[in-house]
Every structure is written in C-alpha cells, then in structure tokens.
Motif scaffolding. Structure first.
Motif, PDB file in Angstrom:
ATOM      1  N   HIS A  28       3.470  10.635  -4.277  1.00  0.00           N
ATOM      2  CA  HIS A  28       3.371   9.520  -3.332  1.00  0.00           C
ATOM      3  C   HIS A  28       3.934   8.235  -3.949  1.00  0.00           C
ATOM      4  O   HIS A  28       4.796   7.571  -3.369  1.00  0.00           O
ATOM      5  CB  HIS A  28       1.904   9.328  -2.935  1.00  0.00           C
ATOM      6  N   GLU A  29       3.450   7.893  -5.124  1.00  0.00           N
ATOM      7  CA  GLU A  29       3.896   6.647  -5.765  1.00  0.00           C
ATOM      8  C   GLU A  29       5.350   6.745  -6.210  1.00  0.00           C
ATOM      9  O   GLU A  29       6.091   5.759  -6.145  1.00  0.00           O
ATOM     10  CB  GLU A  29       2.980   6.275  -6.927  1.00  0.00           C
ATOM     11  N   HIS A  36       7.512   5.931  -3.229  1.00  0.00           N
ATOM     12  CA  HIS A  36       7.607   4.466  -3.082  1.00  0.00           C
ATOM     13  C   HIS A  36       8.645   3.920  -4.060  1.00  0.00           C
ATOM     14  O   HIS A  36       9.509   3.130  -3.678  1.00  0.00           O
ATOM     15  CB  HIS A  36       6.263   3.786  -3.370  1.00  0.00           C
ATOM     16  N   TYR A  70      -0.847   2.538  -7.285  1.00  0.00           N
ATOM     17  CA  TYR A  70       0.166   1.759  -6.571  1.00  0.00           C
ATOM     18  C   TYR A  70       1.497   1.775  -7.309  1.00  0.00           C
ATOM     19  O   TYR A  70       1.569   2.038  -8.506  1.00  0.00           O
ATOM     20  CB  TYR A  70      -0.297   0.313  -6.364  1.00  0.00           C
ATOM     21  N   THR A 102       4.925  -0.872  -7.351  1.00  0.00           N
ATOM     22  CA  THR A 102       5.305  -2.218  -6.954  1.00  0.00           C
ATOM     23  C   THR A 102       6.660  -2.569  -7.552  1.00  0.00           C
ATOM     24  O   THR A 102       7.055  -2.013  -8.574  1.00  0.00           O
ATOM     25  CB  THR A 102       4.237  -3.256  -7.372  1.00  0.00           C
ATOM     26  N   ILE A 138       9.801   1.921   3.144  1.00  0.00           N
ATOM     27  CA  ILE A 138       9.152   2.045   1.826  1.00  0.00           C
ATOM     28  C   ILE A 138       7.679   2.399   2.005  1.00  0.00           C
ATOM     29  O   ILE A 138       7.141   3.239   1.273  1.00  0.00           O
ATOM     30  CB  ILE A 138       9.298   0.732   1.021  1.00  0.00           C
ATOM     31  N   SER A 139       7.032   1.776   2.983  1.00  0.00           N
ATOM     32  CA  SER A 139       5.596   1.984   3.201  1.00  0.00           C
ATOM     33  C   SER A 139       5.280   3.367   3.766  1.00  0.00           C
ATOM     34  O   SER A 139       4.333   4.017   3.328  1.00  0.00           O
ATOM     35  CB  SER A 139       5.038   0.911   4.143  1.00  0.00           C
ATOM     36  N   CYS A 166      -3.214   7.081   2.386  1.00  0.00           N
ATOM     37  CA  CYS A 166      -2.080   6.301   2.898  1.00  0.00           C
ATOM     38  C   CYS A 166      -2.533   5.086   3.702  1.00  0.00           C
ATOM     39  O   CYS A 166      -1.704   4.358   4.261  1.00  0.00           O
ATOM     40  CB  CYS A 166      -1.186   7.175   3.785  1.00  0.00           C
ATOM     41  N   ASP A 170      -0.759   1.875   3.125  1.00  0.00           N
ATOM     42  CA  ASP A 170       0.609   1.928   3.642  1.00  0.00           C
ATOM     43  C   ASP A 170       0.611   1.772   5.165  1.00  0.00           C
ATOM     44  O   ASP A 170       1.455   1.060   5.723  1.00  0.00           O
ATOM     45  CB  ASP A 170       1.273   3.255   3.264  1.00  0.00           C
ATOM     46  N   ASP A 211       7.704  -8.056  -2.352  1.00  0.00           N
ATOM     47  CA  ASP A 211       6.675  -7.239  -2.975  1.00  0.00           C
ATOM     48  C   ASP A 211       6.119  -8.017  -4.157  1.00  0.00           C
ATOM     49  O   ASP A 211       6.872  -8.651  -4.893  1.00  0.00           O
ATOM     50  CB  ASP A 211       7.262  -5.902  -3.424  1.00  0.00           C
TER      51      ASP A 211
END
Length: 177
Positions: A66-67, A70, A93, A95, A109-110, A145, A148, A166
């Motif tokens: 998941h990360e 992103h 997260y 970033t 991105i989200s 999520c 997000d 961000d």
C-alpha cells in the motif's frame, strides 16, 4: 504566480480526526466482514494457526505494498520529490513533503493503493488462495484506506485548479494567483 494557502489538513496530529477515522475504519471492517459472511454462506480460516499466520503476514504485506504504491505515484507525478515512509499515531504512511500536485494527481495518489490491492486480492482469489484469508485481508486493508478515502472526499469537494502540497503531517490546499 503566487500560491495562496486555503486549508491545512493535519492528519497525523489531529487527535479528534484520528479517532473519527479509526471509528470509520472499525465500521468498514465490521460491515465488510458481515457482508462477506452473509454472501459467502459463511467462511472459516482453515489450518488453524497456519491460516492465522497467512492472514497476519498477508495483512502486513498489504501495508507495505500500500505505502509503496503511494510512493510510486508520488515519484511518477513529481520525479524530483523525495519520498519518505513512516509510522505514527497508529498509521503507516508515505509522504513526499514539499511536493505539489494537481487535484487529479493527488486523487490518484490517494486512491491508487486501494485499486491496486483490490485487483491483487481478486487475482489471488482467482488462483484459488483461501477465500477467507484473502477476503479478511481485503476487509482489513479497505478499512486501513480510510485516510486515503478521506483525502479523496476532500479533493472531490475542492474547486478545479487547486494545488495540493504533501506535508509530513498531512496535506495543504493552495489556490494559484
């Protein structure tokens, strides 16, 4: 052009927001689990501890993937931006602090990890991987999520032409001009 700050969203340090998002996450995992049981006629994690091990390992891997997704999209839309990964306030997260994105870029991105991992879960299920394990990882991941989804809702309600910065704590919305 000069940017004008419209709103700051501090996702990692806003205790009330974190509590509310966690409550929504609990509701999501509960509803998805109940729906899974109802529509599958009931399922079980077979092989006892082995099944639970695969569930926990799969969930951990889903967090990492998941990360990473992103991070891939942060870099795709802003190649010069530096991507950082972390864990704070009970949330993993990714970033890219100080990087700016259009509304549509940040929406992608989200939502990208949810889309990519849902596709992966469907693929795994088509290979015959244990239905209960895959579905429960899907439910847990979907509940994870929630931040997000929150960003996506905020973005949908913002005007066209905004920029999203961000930050290490959340996101900032800017207008140009």
């Amino acid at each position: 052009m000069e940017r004008k700050l419209l709103e700051e969203i501090n996702l990692l340090e806003n205790r009330k927001l974190i509590i509310n998002l966690n409550l929504v996450a609990i509701l999501i995992v509960f509803v998805l689990t109940v729906l899974g049981v109802v529509f599958s006629g009931g399922f079980e994690i077979s092989n006892g501890f082995t099944g639970i091990f695969w569930l926990l390992l799969g969930y951990f891997l889903s967090l990492v993937i998941h990360e990473a997704v992103h991070g891939i999209f942060f870099k795709a839309f802003c190649p010069s931006g530096k991507v950082k990964f972390g864990f704070k306030s009970g949330m993993a997260y990714a970033t890219s602090p100080g990087s700016f994105y259009t509304k549509s870029q940040f929406f992608i991105i989200s939502i990208a990890p949810f889309v990519v991992l849902t596709g992966l879960f469907i693929f795994l299920r088509s290979l015959g991987v244990n239905e209960a394990v895959v579905y429960l990882i899907f439910a847990l991941h979907t509940s994870g999520c929630v931040g997000d989804f929150y960003y996506c809702i905020l973005l949908i309600n913002k005007p066209t032409g905004i920029l999203v910065e961000d930050t290490e704590k959340g996101i900032n919305f800017y207008s140009e001009g």
